[in-house]
Write a protein that holds these residues in place. Sequence first.
Motif, PDB file in Angstrom:
ATOM      1  N   UNK A  31      49.145  14.278  35.342  1.00 33.26           N
ATOM      2  CA  UNK A  31      48.667  13.025  34.774  1.00 33.26           C
ATOM      3  C   UNK A  31      49.764  12.501  33.869  1.00 33.26           C
ATOM      4  N   UNK A  32      50.245  11.290  34.147  1.00 34.51           N
ATOM      5  CA  UNK A  32      51.308  10.695  33.336  1.00 34.51           C
ATOM      6  C   UNK A  32      50.832   9.387  32.741  1.00 34.51           C
ATOM      7  N   UNK A  33      51.164   9.181  31.470  1.00 33.70           N
ATOM      8  CA  UNK A  33      50.933   7.915  30.797  1.00 33.70           C
ATOM      9  C   UNK A  33      52.314   7.341  30.509  1.00 33.70           C
ATOM     10  N   UNK A  34      52.553   6.131  31.005  1.00 32.30           N
ATOM     11  CA  UNK A  34      53.881   5.528  30.913  1.00 32.30           C
ATOM     12  C   UNK A  34      53.777   4.187  30.206  1.00 32.30           C
ATOM     13  N   UNK A  35      54.632   4.004  29.203  1.00 33.40           N
ATOM     14  CA  UNK A  35      54.741   2.723  28.507  1.00 33.40           C
ATOM     15  C   UNK A  35      56.125   2.152  28.791  1.00 33.40           C
ATOM     16  N   UNK A  36      56.426   1.010  28.201  1.00 26.54           N
ATOM     17  CA  UNK A  36      57.767   0.438  28.356  1.00 26.54           C
ATOM     18  C   UNK A  36      58.837   1.382  27.827  1.00 26.54           C
ATOM     19  N   UNK A  37      58.484   2.212  26.852  1.00 20.70           N
ATOM     20  CA  UNK A  37      59.484   3.048  26.192  1.00 20.70           C
ATOM     21  C   UNK A  37      59.355   4.547  26.465  1.00 20.70           C
ATOM     22  N   UNK A  38      58.148   5.041  26.700  1.00 20.12           N
ATOM     23  CA  UNK A  38      57.936   6.477  26.787  1.00 20.12           C
ATOM     24  C   UNK A  38      57.200   6.872  28.066  1.00 20.12           C
ATOM     25  N   UNK A  39      57.403   8.143  28.459  1.00 22.70           N
ATOM     26  CA  UNK A  39      56.587   8.757  29.513  1.00 22.70           C
ATOM     27  C   UNK A  39      56.101  10.106  29.015  1.00 22.70           C
ATOM     28  N   UNK A  40      54.780  10.292  29.066  1.00 28.75           N
ATOM     29  CA  UNK A  40      54.168  11.564  28.725  1.00 28.75           C
ATOM     30  C   UNK A  40      53.470  12.070  29.983  1.00 28.75           C
ATOM     31  N   UNK A  41      53.761  13.299  30.377  1.00 28.27           N
ATOM     32  CA  UNK A  41      53.127  13.890  31.555  1.00 28.27           C
ATOM     33  C   UNK A  41      52.484  15.216  31.184  1.00 28.27           C
ATOM     34  N   UNK A  42      51.249  15.371  31.627  1.00 28.53           N
ATOM     35  CA  UNK A  42      50.497  16.600  31.424  1.00 28.53           C
ATOM     36  C   UNK A  42      50.341  17.274  32.787  1.00 28.53           C
ATOM     37  N   UNK A  43      50.904  18.469  32.899  1.00 25.22           N
ATOM     38  CA  UNK A  43      50.815  19.257  34.119  1.00 25.22           C
ATOM     39  C   UNK A  43      49.674  20.252  33.933  1.00 25.22           C
ATOM     40  N   UNK A  44      48.700  20.220  34.829  1.00 27.97           N
ATOM     41  CA  UNK A  44      47.548  21.113  34.746  1.00 27.97           C
ATOM     42  C   UNK A  44      47.464  21.949  36.012  1.00 27.97           C
ATOM     43  N   UNK A  45      47.281  23.243  35.824  1.00 26.37           N
ATOM     44  CA  UNK A  45      47.172  24.168  36.944  1.00 26.37           C
ATOM     45  C   UNK A  45      45.733  24.656  36.984  1.00 26.37           C
ATOM     46  N   UNK A  46      45.236  24.914  38.177  1.00 24.01           N
ATOM     47  CA  UNK A  46      43.844  25.341  38.334  1.00 24.01           C
ATOM     48  C   UNK A  46      43.492  26.576  37.517  1.00 24.01           C
ATOM     49  N   UNK A  47      44.486  27.413  37.184  1.00 20.63           N
ATOM     50  CA  UNK A  47      44.188  28.619  36.399  1.00 20.63           C
ATOM     51  C   UNK A  47      43.988  28.314  34.910  1.00 20.63           C
ATOM     52  N   UNK A  48      44.063  27.022  34.539  1.00 16.05           N
ATOM     53  CA  UNK A  48      43.812  26.609  33.164  1.00 16.05           C
ATOM     54  C   UNK A  48      45.047  26.438  32.305  1.00 16.05           C
ATOM     55  N   UNK A  49      46.228  26.741  32.838  1.00 15.83           N
ATOM     56  CA  UNK A  49      47.451  26.551  32.058  1.00 15.83           C
ATOM     57  C   UNK A  49      47.893  25.092  32.136  1.00 15.83           C
ATOM     58  N   UNK A  50      48.620  24.685  31.092  1.00 15.49           N
ATOM     59  CA  UNK A  50      49.097  23.302  30.994  1.00 15.49           C
ATOM     60  C   UNK A  50      50.540  23.296  30.508  1.00 15.49           C
ATOM     61  N   UNK A  51      51.224  22.228  30.842  1.00 20.77           N
ATOM     62  CA  UNK A  51      52.571  22.008  30.325  1.00 20.77           C
ATOM     63  C   UNK A  51      52.691  20.526  30.021  1.00 20.77           C
ATOM     64  N   UNK A  52      53.515  20.192  29.049  1.00 14.77           N
ATOM     65  CA  UNK A  52      53.645  18.815  28.594  1.00 14.77           C
ATOM     66  C   UNK A  52      55.106  18.397  28.629  1.00 14.77           C
ATOM     67  N   UNK A  53      55.341  17.182  29.113  1.00  9.73           N
ATOM     68  CA  UNK A  53      56.675  16.572  29.061  1.00  9.73           C
ATOM     69  C   UNK A  53      56.550  15.232  28.364  1.00  9.73           C
ATOM     70  N   UNK A  54      57.573  14.901  27.583  1.00  7.56           N
ATOM     71  CA  UNK A  54      57.620  13.619  26.887  1.00  7.56           C
ATOM     72  C   UNK A  54      59.063  13.141  26.868  1.00  7.56           C
ATOM     73  N   UNK A  55      59.279  11.914  27.302  1.00  5.14           N
ATOM     74  CA  UNK A  55      60.634  11.352  27.352  1.00  5.14           C
ATOM     75  C   UNK A  55      60.674   9.998  26.670  1.00  5.14           C
ATOM     76  N   UNK A  56      61.736   9.776  25.914  1.00  2.98           N
ATOM     77  CA  UNK A  56      62.032   8.481  25.324  1.00  2.98           C
ATOM     78  C   UNK A  56      62.912   7.754  26.334  1.00  2.98           C
ATOM     79  N   UNK A  57      62.330   6.844  27.080  1.00  3.15           N
ATOM     80  CA  UNK A  57      63.036   6.191  28.184  1.00  3.15           C
ATOM     81  C   UNK A  57      64.144   5.252  27.720  1.00  3.15           C
ATOM     82  N   UNK A  58      64.070   4.836  26.481  1.00  7.56           N
ATOM     83  CA  UNK A  58      65.142   3.985  25.943  1.00  7.56           C
ATOM     84  C   UNK A  58      66.386   4.822  25.638  1.00  7.56           C
TER      85      UNK A  58
END
Length: 102
Positions: A31-58
């Motif tokens: 699941x990614x939320x993208x704005x003009x400046x940033x991208x945040x992505x949440x990676x979810x695995x069926x086993x309940x683990x998660x990982x997060x990415x965040x980028x400053x696109x500018x």
Amino acid sequence: LDPDAILRQPGRSARDNVLVDFRAERGLYINSLITDRYRLSLYSVEDGTHDLEFYDLEADPCEFRNEAENPRFAKIVQKMLSDLIYQRSEHSLPWQPRMAFA
């Protein structure tokens, strides 16, 4: 969205962000939320683990530096994660079965 208001203000964005849901492979949902400046992505695995990415696109348009753990961006990451969870729950539809995985 009000198309007339958008047409009257052509330099203005039609929305603040866009939510992208992607089932990458069996058991991995992105699941990614993208704005003009940033991208945040949440990676979810069926086993309940998660990982997060965040980028400053500018500052990092090629997304080489994951800033999810950078204290400088903590408030923005928290706000975007909250927005992502809210939007995901508001527009929650069942995942469609994927017929093939490459």
